[in-house]
Design a protein around this motif. Structure first.
Motif, short mmCIF file in Angstrom:
data_model
loop_
_atom_site.label_atom_id
_atom_site.label_comp_id
_atom_site.label_asym_id
_atom_site.label_seq_id
_atom_site.Cartn_x
_atom_site.Cartn_y
_atom_site.Cartn_z
N ALA A 153 -13.29 8.08 3.34
CA ALA A 153 -14.28 7.77 2.31
C ALA A 153 -14.07 6.35 1.78
CB ALA A 153 -14.20 8.78 1.17
N LEU A 154 -12.82 5.98 1.54
CA LEU A 154 -12.51 4.63 1.07
C LEU A 154 -12.86 3.59 2.13
CD1 LEU A 154 -9.11 5.22 -0.78
CD2 LEU A 154 -11.33 4.69 -1.81
N SER A 155 -12.62 3.92 3.39
CA SER A 155 -12.97 3.00 4.48
C SER A 155 -14.48 2.80 4.54
CB SER A 155 -12.46 3.54 5.81
OG SER A 155 -11.05 3.64 5.81
N MET A 156 -15.22 3.88 4.32
CA MET A 156 -16.69 3.78 4.31
C MET A 156 -17.15 2.87 3.17
SD MET A 156 -19.42 6.91 4.09
CE MET A 156 -21.19 6.66 4.21
N PHE A 157 -16.54 3.01 2.00
CA PHE A 157 -16.86 2.13 0.88
C PHE A 157 -16.52 0.69 1.21
CE2 PHE A 157 -15.74 -0.04 -3.07
CZ PHE A 157 -16.89 0.18 -3.83
N GLY A 158 -15.37 0.49 1.88
CA GLY A 158 -14.98 -0.87 2.27
C GLY A 158 -15.95 -1.49 3.24
N LEU A 159 -16.44 -0.72 4.19
CA LEU A 159 -17.43 -1.23 5.14
C LEU A 159 -18.73 -1.62 4.43
CD1 LEU A 159 -16.95 1.31 8.07
CD2 LEU A 159 -16.42 -1.13 8.15
N ALA A 160 -19.14 -0.79 3.47
CA ALA A 160 -20.35 -1.10 2.70
C ALA A 160 -20.18 -2.42 1.95
CB ALA A 160 -20.66 0.03 1.73
N TYR A 161 -18.99 -2.61 1.36
CA TYR A 161 -18.73 -3.86 0.64
C TYR A 161 -18.72 -5.06 1.58
CZ TYR A 161 -16.16 -7.64 -1.51
OH TYR A 161 -15.78 -8.89 -1.94
#
Length: 242
Positions: A153-161
């Motif tokens: 989930a954190l990786s997904m947020f990082g990709l979005a950023y």
């Protein structure tokens, strides 16, 4: 006239694969998740070829540019987010819903910024391209048994950023295809499709590696630039005080 429609056919094919990826994801079966990720990967191949074909055939147009962006938001924004939602995010309540919507929203912002840019071919992208971000996310979802859900989930947020960041990434899309090498295009698509068909489980997980390295490359180069800038400022301050 038909030749000039070929790039748009590749773009429509990209969009079609994005829809199929979502349909596979909703099946909920692990094997179908592999197929969903493969659809996104093959979509990446088509997306990488449509622009090159348009330049080679002198068929570039505003219509093709807008069609490409609309296809990208489906195949590399919505589809990977839904794959991740089915795999882990649906068990996270409202956080999962927000992340599922946030990823394609950041992808849309990334595409809008790219389409409105007037700087021309600078040799790099500003922000992680949605194609790469979607490819990472779709293949990363297949590792859901290897990592805790919070990490994914954190990786997904990082990709979005990264998509909406100012981090620079190499631009390989301007590398054209010579007219004499036109015959290579169907071979590339066919080779990817056959490999994916023969190795549906291993193929998308292997593709994850170069995609995530590309995403991390921009981060590393950005950190290196900040470190050099800070050292330069410190050296100037030392010279001033001395």
């Amino acid at each position: 006239m038909i030749a000039k429609a070929i790039p748009n056919m590749f773009t429509i094919g990209n969009l079609f694969l994005g829809v199929v990826a979502m349909l596979f994801a909703f099946q909920g079966d692990p094997q179908y998740m592999n197929y969903a990720a493969i659809m996104v990967i093959v979509g990446m191949v088509l997306d990488g070829l449509d622009g090159r074909l348009a330049r080679m055939l002198n068929a570039q147009s505003e219509f093709g540019k807008e069609l490409d962006s609309l296809s990208d938001i489906v195949t590399f924004g919505v589809a990977p987010a839904l794959i991740m939602y089915v795999v882990i995010l649906q068990d996270m309540g409202w956080i999962g819903i927000v992340l599922t919507g946030l990823f394609p929203a950041c992808g849309a912002l990334r595409l809008a910024r790219f389409n409105s840019a007037t700087g021309g071919n600078t040799g790099y992208f500003v922000g992680l391209p949605i194609t790469a971000a979607g490819g990472v996310l779709a293949t990363m979802a297949l590792y859901h048994n290897a990592f805790p859900p919070i990490y994914l989930a954190l990786s997904m947020f990082g990709l979005a950023y990264l998509m909406i960041s100012n981090i620079k990434y190499p631009n390989f899309k301007k590398v054209g295809i010579p007219r004499s090498a036109f015959w290579v295009t169907p071979i590339i698509v066919g080779a990817v499709a056959v490999t994916a068909w023969r190795f549906p489980q291993q193929f998308p997980m292997v593709i994850f590696v170069p995609l995530v390295l590309y995403a991390l490359y921009g981060v590393k180069k950005s950190i290196d630039r900040m470190v050099r800038k800070r050292r330069h400022q410190e050296s100037e301050e030392e010279m001033f005080h001395s």
